[in-house]
Design an enzyme around this catalytic site. Sequence first.
Site, PDB file in Angstrom:
ATOM      1  N   GLY A 555       0.833  -1.198   0.000  1.00 36.89           N
ATOM      2  CA  GLY A 555       0.000   0.000   0.000  1.00 36.89           C
ATOM      3  C   GLY A 555       0.866   1.246   0.000  1.00 36.89           C
ATOM      4  O   GLY A 555       1.980   1.260   0.526  1.00 36.89           O
ATOM      5  N   GLU A 556       0.347   2.285  -0.628  1.00 37.16           N
ATOM      6  CA  GLU A 556       1.102   3.529  -0.749  1.00 37.16           C
ATOM      7  C   GLU A 556       1.366   4.118   0.631  1.00 37.16           C
ATOM      8  O   GLU A 556       0.460   4.346   1.413  1.00 37.16           O
ATOM      9  CB  GLU A 556       0.320   4.517  -1.618  1.00 37.16           C
ATOM     10  CG  GLU A 556       1.146   5.710  -2.067  1.00 37.16           C
ATOM     11  CD  GLU A 556       0.537   6.423  -3.253  1.00 37.16           C
ATOM     12  OE1 GLU A 556       0.856   7.598  -3.464  1.00 37.16           O
ATOM     13  OE2 GLU A 556      -0.267   5.787  -3.970  1.00 37.16           O
ATOM     14  N   GLY A 557       2.614   4.362   0.930  1.00 30.27           N
ATOM     15  CA  GLY A 557       3.036   4.830   2.241  1.00 30.27           C
ATOM     16  C   GLY A 557       3.637   3.721   3.063  1.00 30.27           C
ATOM     17  O   GLY A 557       4.674   3.904   3.717  1.00 30.27           O
TER      18      GLY A 557
END
Length: 673
Positions: A555-557
């Site tokens: 996931g982004e982050g």
Amino acid sequence: MSLDGWNSVLVLGGIRSGKSEFAESLVADAASVRYVATAAGAGDDPEWSARLAAHRARRPASWSTEETAADPRRLADVIAAARPGETLLVDDLGGWVTVLLDPAHQPADDTATIDELAAAVRACPARLVLVSPEVGLSLVPTTPLGRAFTDALGAANRAVADACDTVILVVAGQPCRLKPAEVAPAASSPPTTALTTAVPTQGRPTPGASAGAAPVDSAGALPVSPPVSTPELPTTETTPTVIGSAGAAASAESGPDIQPGLELPMPDDEAGPQAVARLATLDVPVTGFGVLEQVVSFAAATQGTSTPATWRSVRVLLLHGDYTGGAAAGTLPGESTRRARQAAAGQGVLARLAAENGAGLQVIDAPAAAPIEEGPALTAEQVESALRYGWRLAEEAADAGVQLLVLAACGAGAEAAAAAVLAATAGAEPPAVLARVVTENGGIDDLAWMARCAAVRDALHRTRRRSRDAKEVLAQLGGGEIAVATGILLGATARRTPVLLDGPVGVAACLVSRDLAGQTRHWCLLADHGGDPAVRLAADVLGLTALTELRLGLGEGANALTVLPLLRSALALAADLPIRPERSTDAGSAEAPAGPTDGDGEPAGNGDAAPAGNGGGEPAGNGDAAPAGDGDAGPQEPAEEDEPDFREPEPEGPGPTSTSPARSADPTGTRVG
């Protein structure tokens, strides 16, 4: 050229460019103007006298004139003493610098005097126009005095430009705006439309689908920033800390006027190379830091030191703003909202990794976007509000002492919107930058991928004749997540705070922010490209190199937080490791005895070798052997006083320790010499 709303203006221009006439036109409507003349008298120069006379002839009779040529420090005093309602015209800084460098005023602290002038301009309550020659485009003078003048005037122009609201460059009589003025809204008019999750257009989504949406008051002000907390590692006895999202109150602060050509700071261009050069001196075996040299160089440049410290205060900004239409094809309804609420509750992958890194986590609801294939994603007012909101979030982080921001996103359809932005700004083909759609069970949904490609294609066709201006791209294609992320990058750059990018939303925002302020990309670091084609291409366009190739899909982050401990370790080593000790040999030490040696590398006269000049293999002048050239075998003549006595060194370690004469093992004497 309209310049409504300005308070202080710097007008730059070359010789005979029309800069003075343009400056005078800016104050032509003032009831009275105080003209501040800085140049010294003409003396016996008739041509200079004619120039000064032409300037005087253009001034209206209602203007008053004040001269500061006698004392260059007085200009700052005149500006500082101006009262509200007054109008001052200073013409020009070139004459002021000439007087400042005049031998009659030396020794003078030029830097301090320029700083005083800039401080007076920044605090001046009156309407102020300053004129100055632009010498930065000319050749470097060949004389020391000429170089001193251009250097001092260049420094003065930079300092005054930073203090002024607006900077205008006049070229061949044509004014070109370099720095826009911040125009405050009139008291009777309402502030700009606020950042909302609703898009006020028929057929567009409402705020109901957003998790923790930021309510907005009737005046349309920006929402209050969400609370920030550091998640704790889950145990059986405690529950995770709730982080939450935007609150119900609102702020009436309008924020900065974000326009193309923003003048933001750059990292230190010398500290980075110095830090890398210092790494070569550390006590590290073999090849050292490898690719992680980039981390040390980046941290050194952004911190302005060759020995950067590790990032101890980190904040993760999780942006949540859904897209509708074909961009969100293949996503489960409500899945992004669940992810945002999970992070806000201190649960899930992102919150767990934030807890492992001791990072704060802030969940931010961005405006929901309309289908980009049908019409604009956001209104122009929403774009302005989103940019200012993101800028404010970055400022709040900097004020709280945050040393590194991590940009994350979890909106449905964000990948397609980022691909649309990339296609519009970098000329990419949508199928080439759109990642495959992975289902919840790990399968590939080709139909959903084709629907996203079609949505991006239709959006690009719909906007083919529209401007590719940064704000227009955000309004037509970017949506709320990318708009807020763009504001965060601009605000972080303004406050000299580095940002760790991760995923398509972050790099798309970096592409847009580059067109508003080119300095932003130099404050960004890419942890991992994750195998995403959009991230790969955007990184290439931006000149960013991914530090790792782990192909994470957390996931982004979350991908960035996984790599963060490695980056911190590199900075900790670079800061704490000692310098490698030098291993030099003293010429007079026991390890390398001084004096002549024989063919085996041993000192001559020790062991079986005798000094040259004695054919019998025994030391000359010791025992019954006479020095070479002396036919008597009697006692030696005393040495002359100016010749020092010679003593054979006594070697350390194994081997003979006596310097008494010994018979050579080679009676022929062939080894001697």
